[in-house]
Design a protein around this motif. Structure first.
Motif, short mmCIF file in Angstrom:
data_model
loop_
_atom_site.label_atom_id
_atom_site.label_comp_id
_atom_site.label_asym_id
_atom_site.label_seq_id
_atom_site.Cartn_x
_atom_site.Cartn_y
_atom_site.Cartn_z
N THR A 1 -72.49 -14.71 2.65
CA THR A 1 -72.02 -15.75 1.75
C THR A 1 -71.32 -16.86 2.52
N ALA A 2 -70.53 -16.49 3.53
CA ALA A 2 -69.88 -17.50 4.38
C ALA A 2 -70.93 -18.37 5.07
N ALA A 3 -71.99 -17.72 5.55
CA ALA A 3 -73.06 -18.47 6.21
C ALA A 3 -73.79 -19.38 5.23
N SER A 4 -73.96 -18.92 3.99
CA SER A 4 -74.64 -19.74 2.99
C SER A 4 -73.79 -20.97 2.64
N LEU A 5 -72.47 -20.82 2.62
CA LEU A 5 -71.60 -21.98 2.37
C LEU A 5 -71.74 -22.99 3.51
N TRP A 6 -71.80 -22.51 4.71
CA TRP A 6 -71.97 -23.39 5.87
C TRP A 6 -73.30 -24.12 5.78
N ALA A 7 -74.36 -23.40 5.38
CA ALA A 7 -75.68 -24.02 5.25
C ALA A 7 -75.69 -25.05 4.11
N VAL A 8 -75.01 -24.72 3.01
CA VAL A 8 -74.94 -25.64 1.86
C VAL A 8 -74.23 -26.93 2.27
N ALA A 9 -73.18 -26.80 3.08
CA ALA A 9 -72.48 -28.00 3.55
C ALA A 9 -73.44 -28.88 4.37
N ALA A 10 -74.26 -28.24 5.19
CA ALA A 10 -75.24 -28.99 5.99
C ALA A 10 -76.26 -29.67 5.09
N ILE A 11 -76.66 -28.99 4.02
CA ILE A 11 -77.61 -29.60 3.07
C ILE A 11 -76.98 -30.81 2.41
N GLY A 12 -75.71 -30.69 2.05
CA GLY A 12 -75.01 -31.83 1.46
C GLY A 12 -74.94 -33.02 2.40
N LEU A 13 -74.69 -32.74 3.68
CA LEU A 13 -74.66 -33.83 4.67
C LEU A 13 -76.03 -34.48 4.79
N ALA A 14 -77.08 -33.67 4.77
CA ALA A 14 -78.44 -34.21 4.88
C ALA A 14 -78.77 -35.10 3.70
#
Length: 225
Positions: free
Chosen positions: A99-112
């Protein structure tokens, strides 16, 4: 500078993509679920927009030099505090890393999405969902095969040896990890514990059923009982 419509569209798309990943976590009842992932994705998207376009009015001023990537870069490291909050230590088992990794990935998606990289953001969302939902059954199956399983036997004294067990187990004998014999509460009985590794519960149950047919075996219990 972005138009208001384009800006809102990016924020909405970021929220939508975050919700897709958040829903997968929500159905598993993790602390960081639907709303958390949506907020992270929208927040990261807004930070990217501010970083890329928020200082346009001062960029042309004399002696003003700005790096548009600096604000967005803080999201990559800053999201760690939120991810750390989802990681729990239960006994000796760490939970919440995915879940921590998914939050990090979601943040990257938001930046993209905030940077206008729509294809990259949508493609990453699809890939992350594939990892979270599609790989989990394979992971569970593999962990199930690697799990140690036990058989606990009560036998007549001196009647159960490792060779006897190997005959009963047949081709599965190589999966025996530990064989321990202890005196039982009855002087005529012994308590035997057999540990198997990389063996399914179905196979262990099959071995237990064969042992129950042995006249020297009084009782058999498995870790799955």
């Amino acid at each position: 500078m972005l138009s208001n419509v384009e800006m809102v569209a990016r924020l909405v798309l970021a929220g939508a993509l975050g919700s897709v990943i958040g829903f997968e976590r929500e159905r598993l009842l993790w602390a960081a679920g639907l709303r958390t992932h949506m907020l992270v994705c929208v927040g990261a998207c807004l930070i990217m927009i501010v970083s890329a376009f928020g200082f346009a009015d001062v960029m042309g001023a004399d002696k003003v030099v700005l790096d548009p990537s600096r604000v967005a870069a803080q999201v990559v490291s800053g999201i760690g505090f939120l991810g750390a909050g989802t990681i729990l230590l239960r006994g000796e088992v760490v939970k919440g890393l995915t879940t921590a990794a998914s939050l990090w990935a979601v943040a990257a998606i938001g930046l993209a999405i905030g940077g206008g990289l729509y294809v990259a953001g949508i493609a990453t969302t699809v890939i992350v969902i594939g990892i979270l939902a599609g790989v989990k059954p394979i992971e569970d199956k593999w962990r199930g095969r690697m799990q140690t399983r036990e058989l606990r036997l009560t036998v007549r004294s001196g009647t159960m040896s490792i060779d006897t067990l190997h005959v009963v187990a047949g081709a599965r004998a190589s999966r025996v990890r530990q064989f321990v014999v202890r005196p039982g509460t009855d002087p005529d009985h012994e308590e035997v514990t057999v540990s198997f590794v990389r063996l399914s519960q179905t196979s262990v149950d099959a071995i237990a059923e064969k042992l129950r047919k042995n006249e020297n075996v009084i009782s058999v219990a498995s870790s799955g009982d």
